[in-house]
Design a protein around this motif. Structure first.
Motif, PDB file in Angstrom:
ATOM      1  N   GLY A  65       0.795  -1.218   0.000  1.00 51.32           N
ATOM      2  CA  GLY A  65       0.000   0.000   0.000  1.00 51.32           C
ATOM      3  C   GLY A  65       0.829   1.269   0.000  1.00 51.32           C
ATOM      4  N   LYS A  66       0.222   2.310  -0.579  1.00 55.53           N
ATOM      5  CA  LYS A  66       0.850   3.628  -0.589  1.00 55.53           C
ATOM      6  C   LYS A  66      -0.166   4.636  -0.090  1.00 55.53           C
ATOM      7  N   THR A  67       0.313   5.648   0.609  1.00 60.91           N
ATOM      8  CA  THR A  67      -0.573   6.690   1.113  1.00 60.91           C
ATOM      9  C   THR A  67      -0.028   8.027   0.624  1.00 60.91           C
ATOM     10  N   GLN A  68      -0.523   8.468  -0.547  1.00 60.57           N
ATOM     11  CA  GLN A  68      -0.054   9.728  -1.140  1.00 60.57           C
ATOM     12  C   GLN A  68      -1.225  10.681  -1.284  1.00 60.57           C
ATOM     13  N   PRO A  69      -1.372  11.620  -0.321  1.00 65.91           N
ATOM     14  CA  PRO A  69      -2.526  12.517  -0.360  1.00 65.91           C
ATOM     15  C   PRO A  69      -2.538  13.421  -1.593  1.00 65.91           C
ATOM     16  N   ASP A  70      -3.746  13.673  -2.076  1.00 67.73           N
ATOM     17  CA  ASP A  70      -3.962  14.566  -3.221  1.00 67.73           C
ATOM     18  C   ASP A  70      -5.215  15.384  -2.884  1.00 67.73           C
ATOM     19  N   PRO A  71      -5.054  16.379  -1.964  1.00 74.78           N
ATOM     20  CA  PRO A  71      -6.227  17.034  -1.368  1.00 74.78           C
ATOM     21  C   PRO A  71      -7.092  17.829  -2.344  1.00 74.78           C
ATOM     22  N   GLU A  72      -6.613  18.090  -3.547  1.00 75.46           N
ATOM     23  CA  GLU A  72      -7.410  18.876  -4.506  1.00 75.46           C
ATOM     24  C   GLU A  72      -8.059  17.977  -5.557  1.00 75.46           C
ATOM     25  N   LYS A  73      -7.984  16.667  -5.401  1.00 71.62           N
ATOM     26  CA  LYS A  73      -8.397  15.758  -6.473  1.00 71.62           C
ATOM     27  C   LYS A  73      -9.875  15.918  -6.839  1.00 71.62           C
ATOM     28  N   ALA A  74     -10.148  16.084  -8.130  1.00 70.03           N
ATOM     29  CA  ALA A  74     -11.527  16.219  -8.599  1.00 70.03           C
ATOM     30  C   ALA A  74     -12.270  14.895  -8.420  1.00 70.03           C
ATOM     31  N   GLY A  75     -13.528  14.973  -7.998  1.00 72.55           N
ATOM     32  CA  GLY A  75     -14.341  13.763  -7.845  1.00 72.55           C
ATOM     33  C   GLY A  75     -14.143  13.068  -6.516  1.00 72.55           C
ATOM     34  N   ALA A  76     -13.149  13.502  -5.737  1.00 71.96           N
ATOM     35  CA  ALA A  76     -12.927  12.888  -4.422  1.00 71.96           C
ATOM     36  C   ALA A  76     -13.735  13.641  -3.370  1.00 71.96           C
ATOM     37  N   TYR A  77     -14.169  12.953  -2.315  1.00 73.07           N
ATOM     38  CA  TYR A  77     -14.887  13.648  -1.252  1.00 73.07           C
ATOM     39  C   TYR A  77     -14.513  13.184   0.150  1.00 73.07           C
ATOM     40  N   SER A  78     -13.482  12.353   0.284  1.00 77.87           N
ATOM     41  CA  SER A  78     -13.143  11.878   1.623  1.00 77.87           C
ATOM     42  C   SER A  78     -11.651  11.559   1.721  1.00 77.87           C
ATOM     43  N   PHE A  79     -11.101  11.729   2.910  1.00 71.12           N
ATOM     44  CA  PHE A  79      -9.719  11.307   3.163  1.00 71.12           C
ATOM     45  C   PHE A  79      -9.659   9.849   3.601  1.00 71.12           C
ATOM     46  N   ILE A  80     -10.800   9.178   3.554  1.00 67.87           N
ATOM     47  CA  ILE A  80     -10.827   7.763   3.900  1.00 67.87           C
ATOM     48  C   ILE A  80     -10.712   6.953   2.614  1.00 67.87           C
ATOM     49  N   LYS A  81      -9.816   5.978   2.608  1.00 66.51           N
ATOM     50  CA  LYS A  81      -9.737   5.070   1.453  1.00 66.51           C
ATOM     51  C   LYS A  81     -10.922   4.103   1.527  1.00 66.51           C
ATOM     52  N   ALA A  82     -11.182   3.400   0.431  1.00 67.88           N
ATOM     53  CA  ALA A  82     -12.299   2.449   0.415  1.00 67.88           C
ATOM     54  C   ALA A  82     -11.765   1.021   0.348  1.00 67.88           C
ATOM     55  N   PRO A  83     -11.565   0.370   1.532  1.00 73.45           N
ATOM     56  CA  PRO A  83     -11.079  -1.008   1.494  1.00 73.45           C
ATOM     57  C   PRO A  83     -12.197  -1.968   1.079  1.00 73.45           C
ATOM     58  N   ARG A  84     -11.850  -2.934   0.286  1.00 71.93           N
ATOM     59  CA  ARG A  84     -12.817  -3.948  -0.152  1.00 71.93           C
ATOM     60  C   ARG A  84     -12.204  -5.320   0.059  1.00 71.93           C
ATOM     61  N   TYR A  85     -13.049  -6.287   0.384  1.00 73.07           N
ATOM     62  CA  TYR A  85     -12.580  -7.671   0.540  1.00 73.07           C
ATOM     63  C   TYR A  85     -13.173  -8.466  -0.608  1.00 73.07           C
ATOM     64  N   ALA A  86     -12.316  -9.120  -1.381  1.00 69.47           N
ATOM     65  CA  ALA A  86     -12.743  -9.846  -2.584  1.00 69.47           C
ATOM     66  C   ALA A  86     -13.628  -8.936  -3.444  1.00 69.47           C
ATOM     67  N   GLY A  87     -13.262  -7.682  -3.497  1.00 72.46           N
ATOM     68  CA  GLY A  87     -13.953  -6.728  -4.371  1.00 72.46           C
ATOM     69  C   GLY A  87     -15.224  -6.138  -3.798  1.00 72.46           C
ATOM     70  N   LYS A  88     -15.614  -6.534  -2.583  1.00 70.27           N
ATOM     71  CA  LYS A  88     -16.901  -6.059  -2.060  1.00 70.27           C
ATOM     72  C   LYS A  88     -16.749  -5.317  -0.715  1.00 70.27           C
ATOM     73  N   PRO A  89     -17.633  -4.338  -0.492  1.00 72.56           N
ATOM     74  CA  PRO A  89     -17.607  -3.643   0.799  1.00 72.56           C
ATOM     75  C   PRO A  89     -18.084  -4.564   1.917  1.00 72.56           C
ATOM     76  N   HIS A  90     -17.437  -4.496   3.068  1.00 65.79           N
ATOM     77  CA  HIS A  90     -17.802  -5.313   4.222  1.00 65.79           C
ATOM     78  C   HIS A  90     -17.855  -4.443   5.469  1.00 65.79           C
ATOM     79  N   GLU A  91     -18.855  -4.671   6.283  1.00 65.17           N
ATOM     80  CA  GLU A  91     -18.995  -3.965   7.553  1.00 65.17           C
ATOM     81  C   GLU A  91     -18.137  -4.637   8.624  1.00 65.17           C
TER      82      GLU A  91
END
Lengths: 198, 480
Positions: free
Chosen positions: B300-326
């Motif tokens: 993993g890499k953590t390279q902030p890009d605070p002006e990125k178009a289309g982004a709305y959160s500083f939280i990454k979106a982790p997925r397990y086997a491609g799917k969101p999990h609670e």
């Protein structure tokens, strides 16, 4: 903020902190927080006082302590720094009581109340006698001996943890492990690496 | 509630009404949410994580042993969880096996803080969604119509317990401090074990306090949660979300790594074994460089890009086997499936967690899961107390390896927690953290799937957009 102050005697602003200082304050035994009029800014914890971990080497966010920001913007409101990662609940409650009863407490060169941060940890350490007799802790779990070989930052740290202790007076870092100097303006870089003799 | 700005459109008009809550109060960290309401229900939702501190950059180049101190400062409510995950990653990298007493001492430290965190969450963060506080600050201002349905006497019981719980959580912190040095942010959890060899008197002090807590959990916390099931029964029927769950497992019961609360995955109704290689973190809608999307935390890499178009959160979106999990207590108890408390069995008429069925996947279901888990942990604490050996070594001192990597998998009270460390030239060359709330409060991923809280918000009833009470209830049920 002015509008907020009309309805609320205290504004508790959380910047890049971790909530640890808020949670630590909840551990206050007596008295509880009530009816406090804000005339000064209190920087709670090392982050708010000096930048702390969010401002440590490697940080890319430009995080800063309150005093530095005030200097930058020419804000003259008096500030009291209550560093510690987190700060001890007594340091907050005691400082607020002092403010209400006797005014701003005497501060050291780093803006901390001498009342709580006026004594050196090492010079008052219960293990100091052991150092004088060359008894040094051999590991971090060694209950006996001075912790300086393990990296203890007590000699460079001033706070009353050695007598106040933590969590209703049950324990403190030096008896448990080592001091990492969390109340000092240079924390964490001044004491990191933590586990190497200074 | 500060920052709630509904537009003044009547509900049921067929129009979409945007409701923004910023900040979401009574949450552990910083969070903002925007929902669109149509005909009295949420039809779209976005969760914003607005703060970035850059721990991963700050850790680079440091002595690896410092990680268990520095990463605790990510969260003052669950520093012991970060201490545990970090120490596990370092144990792995340093190639050290703990003594039994070291493992048990860590469990007693983490366990006491589980009790603290769950009590604090229910009473001091969530309860005011169901109980009216007194009409004084800080209990006011609040929503004018806050949908509190308790009668006066029951409400008074809730307020009394709110105050009592302040004392309870303080006692839990004392338990942590007895073995961990101080709390928040313990000094006692390090690579190779813990630094405080428990004496008989320390264990006795711990046990004395624990008795008070266990009694409170059994006689106050659990009954109050189940008491809410009556007046708020509809909240067992909404807020289910993706209904995919993930747990890394927590509280090692032996050297082989078997855990009290089991690791596992529940996807589209099927259980599977957890495999950390199947995690990917996506950043299309996060303020991080697009070239870093879709990576496993080990690379993993953590390279902030605070002006990125289309982004709305500083939280990454982790997925397990491609799917969101609670992640969180619901995931852990659903996967572990312990028996319910006596109170729970009486209230629900079923014996085990999974017998609750679909109702577990709901706003109130998450509170039930959290309360039941509190009792499971309390029962285990009792066992560890009987297993801890006074005076026996808790630490295995081990030199820093020149080059090594380590993975630490654990569970914070609020969900699955991963620490990964890569050591080169005896210092940290890369450190990656996928923390608990990241699993739940994340934004949309590259494939267009909403994060778990976002998804769970869809369909939540908001009959009065000026008082979006259920939005707050739903978010807090996750303990973000």
């Amino acid at each position: 903020m002015k509008k907020g102050l009309k309805n609320h005697p205290v504004l508790w602003i959380q910047g890049q902190g971790c909530t640890g200082c808020s949670v630590s304050l909840l551990n206050s035994v007596e008295p509880t927080i009530a009816n406090i009029l804000l005339k000064v800014i209190i920087a709670l914890g090392t982050c708010a006082s000096y930048g702390g971990i969010p401002a440590a080497k490697g940080s890319v966010t430009g995080a800063k302590g309150v005093t530095e920001i005030f200097k930058q913007y020419g804000i003259k409101t008096p500030t009291i720094n209550l560093p510690g990662c987190p700060m001890h609940p007594d340091w907050v409650v005691g400082s607020i009581l002092h403010l209400l009863e006797k005014g701003v407490p005497e501060l050291d060169a780093d803006g901390r109340p001498v009342l709580f941060y006026g004594e050196n940890i090492h010079e008052n350490c219960p293990h100091l006698d052991e150092l004088d007799n060359d008894i040094m802790a051999k590991t971090l779990s060694d209950p006996k001996g001075c912790r300086m070989d393990q990296g203890c930052a007590g000699p460079n740290t001033s706070a009353d943890c050695f007598k106040r202790k933590w969590n209703s007076g049950l324990n403190w870092c030096v008896d448990n492990s080592i001091c990492i100097g969390c109340v000092e303006p240079g924390f964490p870089d001044a004491s990191s690496p933590f586990y190497v003799a200074k | 509630m500060a920052g709630c700005k509904p537009q003044s459109e009547p509900a049921g008009s067929g129009k979409k009404i945007k409701v923004s809550i910023d900040p979401v109060t009574r949450a552990e960290g910083h969070l903002k949410v925007e929902v669109e309401v149509k005909d009295g229900k949420v039809v779209d939702a976005r969760v914003f994580g607005g703060m970035y501190r850059g721990f991963e950059q700050i850790l680079k180049g440091r002595d690896p042993r410092d990680a268990s101190q520095i990463t605790q400062r990510i969260c003052g409510v669950c520093p012991t969880a970060h201490a545990q995950a970090s120490a596990l990653a370092l144990d792995d990298a340093f190639g050290v096996t703990l003594t039994d007493n070291g493992r048990i001492a860590r469990n007693l430290i983490l366990g006491a803080n589980y009790l603290q965190s769950h009590i604090l969450h229910f009473y001091h963060l969530a309860a005011l969604d169901y109980v009216n506080g007194p009409n004084v600050a800080p209990f006011i201002p609040r929503y004018e119509k806050n949908d509190i349905r308790l009668d006066k006497a029951t409400n008074a019981v809730g307020v009394d317990q709110y105050l009592e719980a302040l004392e309870m959580r303080k006692i839990c912190h004392e338990m942590v401090a007895l073995l961990g040095g101080k709390m928040p942010h313990v000094s006692g959890v390090v690579v190779g074990g813990t630094t405080e060899i428990p004496s008989a008197s320390i264990l006795n002090e711990y046990a004395k306090r624990f008795k008070i807590i266990k009694k409170f959990v059994e006689e106050k916390y659990l009954p109050l949660v189940y008491l809410l099931v009556g007046p708020y029964g509809d909240l067992l029927k909404c807020g289910g979300g993706h209904k995919n769950l993930i747990s890394f497992g927590v509280f090692p019961m032996d050297a082989a790594g078997n855990t009290l609360l089991k690791s596992g995955v529940y996807t589209d109704g099927n259980f599977s074994k957890f495999d950390s290689d199947k995690i990917r973190e996506y950043v299309k809608h996060s303020f991080f460089d697009d070239s870093t999307t879709g990576l496993n935390p080990k690379v993993g890499k953590t390279q902030p890009d605070p002006e990125k178009a289309g982004a709305y959160s500083f939280i990454k979106a982790p997925r397990y086997a491609g799917k969101p999990h609670e992640a969180g207590p619901l995931a852990r108890v659903w996967i572990t499936n312990p028996g319910l408390s006596k109170t729970g069995q009486q209230a629900l008429g079923v014996k085990k967690v999974r017998d609750i069925g679909d109702a577990a996947f709901s706003i109130l279901g998450r509170h039930v899961a959290r309360a039941e888990e509190t009792l499971v942990v309390a029962t285990a604490v009792e066992q560890w107390l009987s297993e801890a050996k006074p005076g026996k070594e808790t630490l295995v001192p081990t030199p820093i390896p020149k080059s090594a990597e380590g993975l630490g998998l654990s569970e914070a009270p609020r969900g699955a927690l991963l620490h990964y460390v890569d050591i080169k030239d005896s210092v940290i060359s890369n450190y990656q953290i996928t923390s608990a709330t990241i699993w739940n409060a994340n934004p949309m991923d590259d494939m267009g799937q909403r994060g778990p809280i976002e998804k769970a918000l869809i369909g939540v009833p908001v009959p009065d957009p000026k008082n979006p009470v259920n939005v707050g209830r739903l978010i807090r049920s996750f303990d973000p």
